[in-house]
Design an enzyme around this catalytic site. Structure first.
Site, PDB file in Angstrom:
ATOM      1  N   GLY A  29       1.341  -1.009   0.099  1.00 57.83           N
ATOM      2  CA  GLY A  29      -0.016   0.038   0.159  1.00 57.83           C
ATOM      3  C   GLY A  29       0.821   1.519  -0.003  1.00 57.83           C
ATOM      4  N   GLU A  50      12.683  -4.402  -3.092  1.00 56.96           N
ATOM      5  CA  GLU A  50      11.961  -4.572  -4.777  1.00 56.96           C
ATOM      6  C   GLU A  50      12.618  -4.310  -5.954  1.00 56.96           C
ATOM      7  OE1 GLU A  50       8.876  -1.891  -5.898  1.00 56.96           O
ATOM      8  OE2 GLU A  50       7.356  -2.617  -6.491  1.00 56.96           O
TER       9      GLU A  50
HETATM   10  C1  LIG Z   1       0.890  -3.239 -12.884  1.00 49.92           C
HETATM   11  C2  LIG Z   1       1.151  -2.078 -11.629  1.00 49.92           C
HETATM   12  C3  LIG Z   1       1.297  -3.281 -10.569  1.00 49.92           C
HETATM   13  C4  LIG Z   1       1.991  -2.430  -9.659  1.00 49.92           C
HETATM   14  N1  LIG Z   1       1.250  -2.457  -8.208  1.00 49.92           N
HETATM   15  C5  LIG Z   1       1.633  -1.756  -7.440  1.00 49.92           C
HETATM   16  C6  LIG Z   1       1.233  -2.287  -5.544  1.00 49.92           C
HETATM   17  O1  LIG Z   1       0.910  -3.421  -5.330  1.00 49.92           O
HETATM   18  N2  LIG Z   1       2.064  -1.505  -4.548  1.00 49.92           N
HETATM   19  C7  LIG Z   1       1.795   0.309  -5.117  1.00 49.92           C
HETATM   20  O2  LIG Z   1       1.456   0.857  -4.113  1.00 49.92           O
HETATM   21  N3  LIG Z   1       1.511   0.881  -6.890  1.00 49.92           N
HETATM   22  C8  LIG Z   1       2.181  -0.156  -7.189  1.00 49.92           C
HETATM   23  N4  LIG Z   1       1.714   0.431  -8.743  1.00 49.92           N
HETATM   24  C9  LIG Z   1       2.390   1.567  -8.786  1.00 49.92           C
HETATM   25  C10 LIG Z   1       3.653   1.875  -9.060  1.00 49.92           C
HETATM   26  O3  LIG Z   1       4.500   1.845  -8.412  1.00 49.92           O
HETATM   27  C11 LIG Z   1       3.206   3.869  -9.866  1.00 49.92           C
HETATM   28  O4  LIG Z   1       2.027   2.980 -10.781  1.00 49.92           O
HETATM   29  C12 LIG Z   1       4.475   4.327 -10.356  1.00 49.92           C
HETATM   30  O5  LIG Z   1       4.813   4.685  -9.065  1.00 49.92           O
HETATM   31  C13 LIG Z   1       4.257   5.507 -11.218  1.00 49.92           C
HETATM   32  O6  LIG Z   1       3.859   6.317 -10.511  1.00 49.92           O
HETATM   33  P1  LIG Z   1       1.811   6.591 -10.568  1.00 49.92           P
HETATM   34  O7  LIG Z   1       0.921   5.596 -11.734  1.00 49.92           O
HETATM   35  O8  LIG Z   1       1.766   8.068  -9.958  1.00 49.92           O
HETATM   36  O9  LIG Z   1       2.558   7.652 -12.053  1.00 49.92           O
HETATM   37  P2  LIG Z   1       3.137   9.149 -12.202  1.00 49.92           P
HETATM   38  O10 LIG Z   1       4.319   9.120 -11.053  1.00 49.92           O
HETATM   39  O11 LIG Z   1       2.177  10.108 -11.819  1.00 49.92           O
HETATM   40  O12 LIG Z   1       3.254   9.588 -13.453  1.00 49.92           O
HETATM   41  C14 LIG Z   1       3.525   9.612 -14.747  1.00 49.92           C
HETATM   42  C15 LIG Z   1       4.186  10.149 -15.797  1.00 49.92           C
HETATM   43  O13 LIG Z   1       4.866  10.729 -15.132  1.00 49.92           O
HETATM   44  C16 LIG Z   1       6.801  10.683 -15.583  1.00 49.92           C
HETATM   45  N5  LIG Z   1       7.258  11.166 -13.824  1.00 49.92           N
HETATM   46  C17 LIG Z   1       6.453  11.650 -12.761  1.00 49.92           C
HETATM   47  N6  LIG Z   1       8.003  11.980 -12.271  1.00 49.92           N
HETATM   48  C18 LIG Z   1       8.842  12.210 -12.882  1.00 49.92           C
HETATM   49  C19 LIG Z   1      10.253  12.278 -12.742  1.00 49.92           C
HETATM   50  N7  LIG Z   1      10.430  12.651 -12.255  1.00 49.92           N
HETATM   51  N8  LIG Z   1      10.992  13.003 -14.371  1.00 49.92           N
HETATM   52  C20 LIG Z   1      10.478  12.399 -15.613  1.00 49.92           C
HETATM   53  N9  LIG Z   1       9.071  12.096 -15.732  1.00 49.92           N
HETATM   54  C21 LIG Z   1       8.386  11.918 -15.024  1.00 49.92           C
HETATM   55  C22 LIG Z   1       6.540   9.248 -15.358  1.00 49.92           C
HETATM   56  O14 LIG Z   1       7.894   8.284 -15.974  1.00 49.92           O
HETATM   57  C23 LIG Z   1       5.088   9.086 -16.347  1.00 49.92           C
HETATM   58  O15 LIG Z   1       5.380   8.794 -17.595  1.00 49.92           O
HETATM   59  C24 LIG Z   1       1.452  -0.683 -10.102  1.00 49.92           C
HETATM   60  C25 LIG Z   1       2.116  -0.618 -10.851  1.00 49.92           C
HETATM   61  C26 LIG Z   1       1.775  -1.181 -12.124  1.00 49.92           C
HETATM   62  C27 LIG Z   1       1.597  -1.049 -13.566  1.00 49.92           C
END
Ligand SMILES: Cc1cc2nc3c(=O)[nH]c(=O)nc-3n(C[C@H](O)[C@H](O)[C@H](O)COP(=O)(O)OP(=O)(O)OC[C@H]3O[C@@H](n4cnc5c(N)ncnc54)[C@H](O)[C@@H]3O)c2cc1C
Length: 424
Positions: free
Chosen positions: A152, A271
């Protein structure tokens, strides 16, 4: 000593370890276990075309008496959580030994008894940051399989920038009362525990006010609600998780109140390391997948098309490079060196490769790729699944953009990207 015991002297070289494991498997694998499921198809990473085995089928096969028998024997042989230190029931194995273990189980078509996030993320974080009481209370139930964890961390406004987490944790007596929302919680359907990042101090700077709390995961009770998210493949592999006054034991805060960021850093490092360990399976599954794609090209008469041939040759070189770079990482670990930023290269390489492979597969499948198969819900065929799920590989465990930042700044020493403090 029973036949399930397994004596492996410390420092046993990989070739000898392989022989010992092969002998142990031959003596202990229950007859018929390899027939109840295609365990090789069960690669613990999303994005595999061989994901013909669903979460439900896998969970069902794990309830089979033959699996239970195997689980018991693996526990007795200390082949469950083998990367944990010996004092907590493991063998202290590193990537070279884990690779041999994965390869031998894969070769035999047998499952590795894997405690997934409990084994690879939360367990090692408790070992590093937990109190003696927490280790005593929480580690044995991961090892036995009684506790199955989900993660989480992510929130709608906090993914890459995890330190912006807004889920609140309020201390009341000897409890933490949690309210907020998490998202993308994988494995919610099989988990009964969750490790939650929440803000216990709103006055402290954003990295300092966070705590890492172990909470029983009881959707429908204790203010917890889990709403599955349907993905574009039709599967529901993760959920939004809501906490509304959820109570957790204060002595389940790992690393101390307000010290959550430190523990999160360890969990994320574990991880990445776990993604590294699972890569033997990843390489094998990519090899298998490519062989299946070549068959598809033959079946469709596309193997004579020079452009397709060239693309398949490209895919072949990529898979060879994947194997070579994984073997290099294993040898570095064996030589006592930390892999470092090459894990980012690796993550970027396999996830971007798979995205292109998925597109190539649909191209080879031709117009059939445009139609979903018949059936209830919105089923996809394995190649459509590969194409769609491959996109997620470029997001979880650090997005491709974040990996490029790490490589640009950490390896190429380019100027730092402007960003908010705390982005992961
Ligand atoms: C299959 C799958 C399983 C997952 N399982 C879990 C889970 O069990 N528990 C959990 O907590 N999370 C989980 N996640 C979530 C995952 O950790 C997040 O999706 C990931 O950290 C990206 O965060 P976000 O989706 O909020 O995207 P954001 O962080 O909002 O990013 C959006 C876009 O902006 C870009 N971006 C963001 N910051 C930067 C930066 N500093 N420089 C350049 N570009 C940037 C990103 O690359 C992306 O293209 C899972 C995700 C997937 C796809």
């Amino acid at each position: 000593m029973s036949t399930a015991d397994l004596q492996i002297p410390p420092g046993t070289p990989p070739a000898q370890l392989r022989e010992l494991l092969r002998g142990w498997i031959a003596a202990n694998a229950p007859q018929g276990l390899s027939d109840i499921l295609d365990w090789r198809a069960r690669v613990d990473l999303p994005g595999s075309v061989m994901r013909a085995v669903s979460e439900e089928q896998h969970a069902q096969a794990q309830r089979h008496p033959l699996f239970r028998e195997w689980e018991e024997r693996c526990l007795q042989a200390r082949l469950v959580c083998p990367a944990w230190p010996e004092e907590y029931g493991g063998r202290g194995w590193e990537a070279p030994e884990m690779t041999v273990l994965d390869e031998e189980f894969f070769r035999a078509g047998l499952p590795r008894v894997d405690r997934v996030q409990g084994e690879s993320m939360v367990g090692p974080s408790i070992i590093l940051h937990g109190t003696d009481d927490q280790k005593r209370r929480l580690l044995p139930s991961i090892l036995s399989g009684e506790h199955r964890y989900c993660q989480g961390f992510s929130e709608p406004g906090a993914g890459s920038d995890l330190a912006s987490a807004r889920t609140r944790g309020v201390i009341e007596g000897d409890e933490v009362v949690i309210t907020g929302q998490k998202v993308w919680t994988s494995r919610f359907a099989t988990a009964n525990m969750i490790f939650v990042l929440c803000r216990t101090n709103t006055d402290a700077p954003k990295h300092r006010g966070l705590s890492y709390v172990i909470v029983p995961f009881t959707p429908g009770e204790n203010g917890i609600d889990a709403r599955p998210i349907r993905q574009m493949t039709g599967a529901e592999e993760f959920a939004e998780v809501f906490f509304d006054g959820t109570r957790a034991r204060l002595d389940n805060v790992i690393g101390g109140l307000g010290e959550g960021w430190r523990v999160v850093q360890s969990t994320l490092a574990f991880e990445r390391a776990a993604a590294g360990r699972a890569t033997t399976m990843l390489v094998q599954s990519r090899e298998r997948e490519l062989a299946a794609l070549v068959e598809l090209a033959r079946a469709r008469g596309r193997d004579r098309d020079p452009v397709v041939r060239q693309q398949l040759a490209w895919a072949h070189t990529q898979v060879r490079l994947l194997r070579a770079s994984w073997e290099r990482t294993v040898s570095e670990v064996a030589a006592g060196r930390e892999p470092g930023p090459q894990l980012s290269t690796w993550k970027l390489f396999w996830s971007e490769y798979h995205l292109k492979l998925g597109a190539l597969a649909l191209d080879i499948a031709g117009t059939d790729a445009l139609l979903r198969p018949e059936g209830p819900g919105h089923p996809v065929d394995p190649w459509q699944d590969a194409f769609l799920v491959a996109h997620s590989g470029t997001v979880y465990a650090g997005t491709s953009e974040v990996q490029r930042n790490i490589l640009g700044e950490g390896v190429l020493r380019l100027p730092r990207e402007p960003r908010q403090a705390g982005a992961r």
